[in-house]
Scaffold this motif. Structure first.
Motif, PDB file in Angstrom:
ATOM      1  N   ALA A 525       0.839  -1.198   0.000  1.00  0.00           N
ATOM      2  CA  ALA A 525       0.000   0.000   0.000  1.00  0.00           C
ATOM      3  C   ALA A 525       0.875   1.250   0.000  1.00  0.00           C
ATOM      4  N   LEU A 526       0.477   2.256  -0.798  1.00  0.00           N
ATOM      5  CA  LEU A 526       1.224   3.511  -0.876  1.00  0.00           C
ATOM      6  C   LEU A 526       0.627   4.524   0.078  1.00  0.00           C
ATOM      7  N   GLY A 527       1.467   5.138   0.880  1.00  0.00           N
ATOM      8  CA  GLY A 527       0.997   6.122   1.849  1.00  0.00           C
ATOM      9  C   GLY A 527       0.759   7.468   1.204  1.00  0.00           C
ATOM     10  N   GLY A 528       1.017   8.553   1.934  1.00  0.00           N
ATOM     11  CA  GLY A 528       0.794   9.912   1.438  1.00  0.00           C
ATOM     12  C   GLY A 528       1.772  10.273   0.343  1.00  0.00           C
ATOM     13  N   ALA A 529       1.648  11.511  -0.136  1.00  0.00           N
ATOM     14  CA  ALA A 529       2.511  11.992  -1.217  1.00  0.00           C
ATOM     15  C   ALA A 529       3.966  11.938  -0.786  1.00  0.00           C
ATOM     16  N   PRO A 530       4.833  11.290  -1.559  1.00  0.00           N
ATOM     17  CA  PRO A 530       6.243  11.182  -1.174  1.00  0.00           C
ATOM     18  C   PRO A 530       6.942  12.540  -1.214  1.00  0.00           C
ATOM     19  N   ASP A 531       7.899  12.685  -0.348  1.00  0.00           N
ATOM     20  CA  ASP A 531       8.674  13.926  -0.298  1.00  0.00           C
ATOM     21  C   ASP A 531       9.609  13.986  -1.501  1.00  0.00           C
ATOM     22  N   ALA A 532       9.544  15.077  -2.229  1.00  0.00           N
ATOM     23  CA  ALA A 532      10.408  15.252  -3.403  1.00  0.00           C
ATOM     24  C   ALA A 532      11.230  16.506  -3.215  1.00  0.00           C
ATOM     25  N   LYS A 533      12.516  16.342  -3.015  1.00  0.00           N
ATOM     26  CA  LYS A 533      13.414  17.481  -2.896  1.00  0.00           C
ATOM     27  C   LYS A 533      14.768  17.086  -3.462  1.00  0.00           C
ATOM     28  N   PRO A 534      15.452  18.003  -4.125  1.00  0.00           N
ATOM     29  CA  PRO A 534      16.730  17.662  -4.757  1.00  0.00           C
ATOM     30  C   PRO A 534      17.828  17.450  -3.729  1.00  0.00           C
ATOM     31  N   GLY A 535      18.692  16.524  -4.002  1.00  0.00           N
ATOM     32  CA  GLY A 535      19.828  16.260  -3.129  1.00  0.00           C
ATOM     33  C   GLY A 535      20.912  15.522  -3.893  1.00  0.00           C
ATOM     34  N   LYS A 536      22.030  15.281  -3.229  1.00  0.00           N
ATOM     35  CA  LYS A 536      23.145  14.557  -3.836  1.00  0.00           C
ATOM     36  C   LYS A 536      23.061  13.100  -3.403  1.00  0.00           C
ATOM     37  N   THR A 537      22.135  12.386  -4.014  1.00  0.00           N
ATOM     38  CA  THR A 537      21.846  11.030  -3.553  1.00  0.00           C
ATOM     39  C   THR A 537      22.985  10.058  -3.820  1.00  0.00           C
ATOM     40  N   ASP A 538      23.818  10.348  -4.815  1.00  0.00           N
ATOM     41  CA  ASP A 538      24.902   9.420  -5.133  1.00  0.00           C
ATOM     42  C   ASP A 538      26.147   9.636  -4.284  1.00  0.00           C
ATOM     43  N   ASP A 539      26.104  10.599  -3.375  1.00  0.00           N
ATOM     44  CA  ASP A 539      27.188  10.730  -2.404  1.00  0.00           C
ATOM     45  C   ASP A 539      27.018   9.743  -1.255  1.00  0.00           C
TER      46      ASP A 539
END
Length: 542
Positions: A525-539
């Motif tokens: 089950a999918l909850g609320g709207a996912p948080d979308a914010k830019p970041g350096k995920t590959d660090d």
């Protein structure tokens, strides 16, 4: 990890579609071929682009000359390294304009070469004196700053001019040599006047093309690629390189380079994952077998409908949804190599092999499969990518969505031509300034173009003594000159807003496939709207 919603831990990455090219970045890059500004503007737009090897400042190319030469060598030379896809632009159009600009300059250089032969080579002693004076003037000007920077250089030219007048009035010899020495320092000046007319005409043509390209008027033609006679090997080779360029642009193979992200798509700025155990629904004994490809196809069907909403309020444009094969390369790799063999054709992996990779290669070595949806927005200035990877390890299904965004072309390549001016003190009010119009082609530029003209017939020699532009590798026309989209308010908003609809479409398609095959979907089950914010995920927080 939570059993009820996407988490935010680092995950794999993904590539996305290579859809229609936008006109704005294509025009900006194509206009670079016609620009007459210093080459430093190009290297400032990307510090990884290096200009080196200049031995004589009189032979240094300007931005348009360096860019056209470098792009043609990099994209059309036989045996060149492979190219990274340029999403959101038409690489062929950029190369066409580089060829067209080079052709205009070649016609100018042919005329200048004739002038040089008649007025410079025949009077070589005087020509060398003048060139030495101009070279010394440039060196002195480069070392001095402030209002008097050009005074010493002007004195040098004045001294040579005095000698020219002296030789004209009182030659040191008699007979034939008397006439020769009367002209030895004057003939190069006459040649300069002829060359100035040629250079100004060509400069106006190049600037008109520069403005026209940015305005979207007309396309460049490449007659060099059309055979003019039987067995025209040069034209045939050029045609083959154009075909290769198109095949690379349409390839379904992408390259992931660590923190650089996917080459041609930019760094990964967001990742969302759904991972749960596969269990049969209560009351059923087992799960009906299915494969990752079944989930990928269901997700593909949902993503292609993102532009269809219940309300007529605009929204997504038609998305470009494609299957990709992603190959890992080192972050500092200086080249790429696409897979070869019977499973590939025209730089692309064949569909049956893409399906096999999707179903079987979830762990350990080898390329990975990603399903991507791409939006080319703002007339091509923003290329937004959301990529989906599906993997099954033991009894755990993981669906991962990664986000990549490619911003607009550097602002240094988007401006049109402007009149050349400078501010000077007013004659009777030195505390005030006035703007004066400068010639389109000044004295130094005429000398530079005239001296370069004969060497343009030997481009490799000119590269060695005049310097050359080394493009950043692995090279792609778009990502090499791109700025971040996060400084543009609406671009940033649109990149973030695209996440939730895509995640929900992926989730709905996944749950549908699982339900059809007898999987207990309560944990998915999918909850609320996912948080979308830019970041350096590959660090990875390291």
């Amino acid at each position: 990890m939570s059993a009820t919603m996407f988490d935010f831990s680092p995950g794999a990455e993904v590539p996305v579609a290579g859809g229609a090219g936008g006109t704005a970045p294509t025009q900006a890059l194509a206009s670079a071929a016609y620009r007459d500004s210093p080459v430093d503007e190009l290297t400032a737009a990307n510090p990884d682009a290096k200009f080196s090897g200049a031995r004589y400042s009189l032979l240094v190319p300007n931005l348009g000359e360096a860019f056209s030469r470098a792009v043609q060598k990099r994209l059309l030379a036989p045996g060149r390294p492979e190219m990274v896809q340029a999403f959101g632009i038409d690489p062929k159009s950029v190369v066409d304009h580089c060829m067209a600009a080079s052709r205009i300059r070649r016609e100018r250089d042919s005329r200048l070469t004739a002038v040089m032969l008649a007025c410079a080579v025949l009077f070589l002693p005087g020509t060398l004196v003048w060139l030495g004076a101009f070279q010394l003037r440039r060196i002195l000007a480069a070392k001095r700053t402030g209002p008097g920077a050009g005074v010493v250089g002007g004195v040098v030219l004045f001294v040579v001019a005095m000698f020219a007048a002296l030789f004209l009035l009182v030659p040191p010899f008699t007979g034939f040599w008397s006439l020769y020495f009367r002209l030895v320092l004057v003939a190069p000046v006459a040649g300069w006047l002829l060359a100035k007319q040629i250079c100004e005409r060509t400069a106006r043509v190049l600037r008109e093309r520069w403005s026209g390209v940015l305005a979207g008027s007309g396309a460049a033609t490449v007659p060099e690629a059309v055979p003019s006679k039987p067995n025209d090997h040069k034209a045939e080779q050029l045609r083959k390189e154009y075909v290769r360029l198109g095949a690379e642009q349409n390839s379904n193979v992408l390259f992931y380079a660590g923190r650089k992200g996917i080459l041609g798509m930019g760094p990964r700025w967001g990742v969302w994952q759904m991972a749960e155990t596969l269990e049969p629904r209560p009351g059923t004994g087992s799960i009906d077998p299915f494969r990752s490809w079944d989930v990928a196809r269901a997700i593909q069907d949902r993503l292609t409908q993102l532009d269809r909403g219940p309300l007529h309020t605009g929204g997504f444009p038609k998305p470009d949804v494609r299957h990709w094969v992603v190959v890992p390369v080192g972050e500092g790799a200086d080249k790429i190599e696409r897979p070869t063999g019977s499973e590939t054709e025209a730089y692309s992996v064949k569909p049956f092999e893409v399906q096999r990779i999707c179903n079987e290669q979830h762990f350990d070595n080898g390329p990975r499969h990603y399903l991507g949806v791409q939006f080319v927005l703002y007339d091509g200035k923003l290329v937004n990518n959301l990529l989906v990877n599906i993997s099954v390890l033991y009894n755990t299904l993981r669906v991962e969505i990664s986000a990549y965004s490619l911003g607009p072309v550097s602002g240094k390549l988007t401006g049109g031509p402007s009149a050349k001016t400078k501010s000077v003190d007013k004659a009777f009010k030195p505390w005030e300034k006035r703007t004066v119009q400068l010639p389109l082609v000044d004295m130094d530029e005429v000398v530079r173009l005239s001296v370069r003209a004969p060497f343009t017939w030997f481009p490799h020699i000119l590269d060695e003594i005049g310097g050359k532009l080394a493009l950043p590798e692995p090279f792609g026309l778009r990502h090499a000159w791109t700025e971040t989209p996060w400084n543009h308010r609406f671009m940033a908003d649109d990149a973030l807003r695209a996440v939730t609809p895509v995640l929900r479409a992926v989730h709905a398609a996944t749950v549908e496939v699982l339900h059809e095959h007898g999987v207990n979907t309560d944990k998915f089950a999918l909850g609320g709207a996912p948080d979308a914010k830019p970041g350096k995920t590959d660090d990875y927080g390291l």
